[in-house]
Design an enzyme around this catalytic site. Structure first.
Site, short mmCIF file in Angstrom:
data_model
loop_
_atom_site.label_atom_id
_atom_site.label_comp_id
_atom_site.label_asym_id
_atom_site.label_seq_id
_atom_site.Cartn_x
_atom_site.Cartn_y
_atom_site.Cartn_z
N GLU A 429 11.46 -41.23 27.94
CA GLU A 429 12.44 -40.49 28.04
C GLU A 429 13.46 -40.13 27.04
O GLU A 429 13.82 -41.20 26.38
CB GLU A 429 13.37 -41.19 29.48
CG GLU A 429 14.66 -40.82 29.54
CD GLU A 429 15.45 -41.76 30.46
OE1 GLU A 429 14.62 -42.81 30.77
OE2 GLU A 429 16.56 -41.43 30.88
N ASP A 504 14.56 -45.75 30.86
CA ASP A 504 15.50 -46.82 31.01
C ASP A 504 15.71 -47.15 32.23
O ASP A 504 15.42 -46.66 33.22
CB ASP A 504 17.00 -45.73 30.49
CG ASP A 504 17.05 -45.46 28.89
OD1 ASP A 504 16.11 -46.08 28.23
OD2 ASP A 504 17.91 -44.59 28.72
N ASP A 506 18.37 -47.51 34.19
CA ASP A 506 19.48 -47.06 34.69
C ASP A 506 19.06 -45.95 35.61
O ASP A 506 17.89 -45.69 36.21
CB ASP A 506 20.49 -46.22 33.80
CG ASP A 506 20.01 -45.24 32.77
OD1 ASP A 506 18.48 -44.92 33.30
OD2 ASP A 506 20.48 -44.76 32.07
N ASP A 508 19.28 -42.57 35.88
CA ASP A 508 18.62 -41.31 35.26
C ASP A 508 17.13 -41.98 34.87
O ASP A 508 16.10 -40.97 35.49
CB ASP A 508 19.14 -41.01 33.91
CG ASP A 508 20.26 -39.92 34.21
OD1 ASP A 508 20.52 -39.78 35.30
OD2 ASP A 508 21.05 -39.51 33.10
#
Ligand code: 0RA
Length: 659
Positions: A429, A504, A506, A508
């Site tokens: 990403e 990641d 997180d 997102d």
């Protein structure tokens, strides 16, 4: 002991020993019988026991099955069937119950009348469960009495004995999986829940309950509507085209056929097929029969009733399946399972059975429900028009790609070797993480494809839109195996054996991961079936002391690292997980959650996440395609609320993602 008793005891143990030789084989090579000794194999034990009760129900003698996970991790499966016979076995001399529990049955079925389940790993028999349990105890209630026998690692502790009287009947099996065999014996409620729900949909006369005594959770499944309810469940989050699913049920040549289908406002085709309650992921003759009947019945109706003009537009089978959700279940006496994962039905007679039965009943239904027929046909016509547009777009992409020298995407940092078996591609990403990954990788066999911004949500787009998307185009050309279903993809030209999603840790990142998985699920399913897709596991924690930075994958490892850095007190003080935004500063140490891949330098990224020697990869599998479909829809659909619920509910299990 009298002489007679002594002799009896000796004779008894002799037969027992003979009988047990088979179970030794099971303990020596458990994976041969239950697939693996991990989470999947463990839960397979429960399925195996439940399957026997289901058979008793299908034979018409049982309507309630209950499964209980106890506090000590043992599991009980209880049914109200006739009870496993307990009398002396005519050949083996010992009780039939003991024969059933302690003999490895070829094919697994001891009652030939029921539909034989010989595909995949199902139907290996309850003796396999017994062999792989530290202990197992069976109580059979029949003929006014309760009988019991207990076993240790497959061997009886004592001869079958009577416990008392009862007017009921049934079989109750409790087993405690052997920790010497299984990597984990921690049963997961959700895994059992999913399979039991599926079984309840597939067998509408049976009430199935699941109780977890570890936290008092309980669910009860009983679906009077059978597959009709199943289709509605799968489409929970979609807009139906017609009021209720079309339902077809019947029997032909001793083969029961059950089918329900509905159309929705999505563009994908979702057909789930089962043979003897086993999901036939790879389809087969029953699926072909259904597709043929659907296309023919709808086409005939359309032309007969002037809903499409001859020669104007041709509606293909695909068009009649756009936005279709269907579940087809057949029971086949001697199923022939084929295909890579042995989940493709081969029996040729089943094709015509399904085709004729569905064809007749569907034709009748359409004639009796003209408004419903009209809606379906109109939708198919729109699909046909869109398909023509999509084909033009696809031809364009192909031509463009052909001109593009090797047609590999510009941002791909390819690896130097070309043997797909040893090559992997990381989907990363963003450009910054992409940069670290490019520097950290072993460029001989690791390729990096950075994905910029959001991937298109394929749940809400037709194929031609999807093919116009840059990120998707980049993946299609990098992988080299095409896009679409089994017919459109060619895995032999796949350029990488492993496709690794690295995002990641997180919100997102998890969103992008879901978008990618949705894309693979809808448009590159063969990659999932072929076990090519993996999820990289970046560490969970970062521990910093002075210039030293260490990473940990779980709480235990975190505490161990803290201790080796001389912070025993700090480790003691941290109780349980460290929260998302929490930063603990103690004893010269900083402990925090690890968030972005960009936080690590290339060496750290290699050491923790990319080095095959030290990394952990999660394999993405497709155990339960119907449930996966529902989840993707919940995750990617318009409703925010179910999405939130899902994320909360599954947060605990992110390490074991089964698509
Ligand atoms: C064969 C014959 C009979 C019962 C069963 C199998 C049976 C097996 C299992 C396994 C779990 N639950 C079960 N319930 C029944 C009985 C035949 C008879 O009573 O005549």
């Amino acid at each position: 002991m009298t002489k007679e008793q002594e002799q009896q005891a000796r004779q008894y143990s002799e037969t027992s020993i003979k009988v047990l030789e088979g179970l030794e084989a099971v303990r020596k090579r458990p994976a041969m019988y239950i697939g693996d000794v991990g989470v999947r194999g463990l839960h397979h034990l429960v399925s195996e026991v439940v399957d026997n009760s289901i058979d008793e129900a299908l034979a018409g003698f049982c309507d309630t099955i209950s499964v209980t996970i106890h506090k000590d991790q043992s599991v009980t499966v209880e049914d109200n069937g006739r009870g496993i016979p307990v009398g002396p076995h005519p050949v083996k001399k010992i009780s039939t119950l003991e024969v059933v529990m302690c003999t490895l049955h070829a094919g697994g079925k001891f009652d030939k009348q029921t539909y034989q389940v010989s595909g995949g790993l199902h139907g290996v028999g309850v003796s396999v469960v017994n062999a792989l349990s530290e202990w197992c105890e069976v109580q059979v209630t029949r003929d006014g009495e309760v009988h019991q026998q207990r076993y240790t690692r497959g061997a009886p502790d004592y001869k079958i004995k009577k416990l008392g009287k009862s007017k009921k009947s049934g079989t109750k099996t409790t087993f405690y999986p052997d920790a010497e065999i299984f990597k984990t014996i921690d049963f997961r409620f959700e895994v059992l829940e999913e399979r039991l729900r599926e079984l309840a949909y597939l067998n509408k006369t049976i009430k199935i309950s699941l109780k977890d005594e570890r936290n008092d959770e309980e669910v009860i499944f009983f679906f009077k509507g059978g597959l009709k309810d199943f289709v509605e469940y799968i489409d929970t989050n979609r807009q139906p085209l017609i009021k209720k699913p079309i339902y077809i049920e019947g029997m032909r040549d001793n083969t029961p056929v059950e089918l329900a289908f509905q159309y929705n406002d999505s563009y994908s085709e979702n057909i789930f097929t089962y043979v003897n309650n086993i999901n036939t992921h790879e389809g087969g003759t029953h699926l072909v029969g259904f597709k043929t009947a659907l296309t023919r019945a709808l086409n005939n109706y359309a032309y007969k009733n002037g809903l499409v003009k001859e020669g104007k537009i041709s509606i293909s089978g695909d068009d009649f399946r756009e936005g279709l959700t269907a579940v087809l279940s057949v029971k086949v006496a001697e199923p022939q399972f084929e295909g890579q994962t042995k989940t493709k039905l081969g029996n040729s007679e089943t094709k015509s059975i399904v085709e004729t039965l569905v064809g007749e009943q569907l034709t009748l239904f359409l004639e009796q429900n003209p408004p419903v027929a009209k809606r379906i046909i109109e939708k198919a016509v729109r699909a046909a028009e869109a398909r023509n547009a999509a084909r033009r777009a696809r031809d364009l992409t192909r031509r463009k790609n052909a001109m593009d020298s090797l047609s590999l995407p510009g941002k791909l940092a390819d690896c130097s070797i070309t043997d797909p078996e040893h090559c992997e591609i990381y989907l990363v990403e963003g450009d910054s993480a992409g940069g670290s990954a490019k520097q950290g990788r072993d460029r001989r066999f690791q390729a990096i494809l950075p994905l910029r911004g959001k991937i298109l949500n394929v749940e809400k787009a037709r194929l031609h839109k999807i093919l116009e998307n840059n990120e998707i185009n980049a993946m299609v050309s990098a992988f080299g195996a095409g896009i679409g279903g089994e017919e459109d993809m060619d895995l032999s030209s796949l350029r990488y054996g492993k496709i690794i999603i690295m995002t990641d840790a997180d919100v997102d990142g998890s969103h992008i991961r879901t978008l990618l998985l949705t894309f693979f699920f809808r448009y590159m399913k063969p990659l999932l079936e072929n076990k090519n897709v993996y999820i990289a596991q970046p560490p969970l924690y970062k521990i910093k002391k002075g210039k030293t930075e260490r990473y940990a994958f779980d709480d235990d490892e975190r505490d161990e690292i803290i201790r080796t850095l001389g912070g025993a007190k700090v480790a003691d003080a941290i109780d349980g997980p460290v929260d998302e935004n929490e930063v603990i500063k103690k004893g010269g140490m900083t402990v925090s959650r690890f968030k972005g891949l960009g936080e690590m330098n290339p060496e750290q990224l290699w050491d923790t996440t990319m080095n095959p020697e030290t990394r952990t990869l999660l394999l993405v599998t497709m155990e339960n395609a119907a449930e996966a479909d529902r989840l993707f829809q919940i995750l990617m659909g318009d409703d925010v609320e179910p999405r939130r619920q899902f994320i909360e509910r599954n947060a605990r299990y992110v390490r074991n993602l089964d698509v």
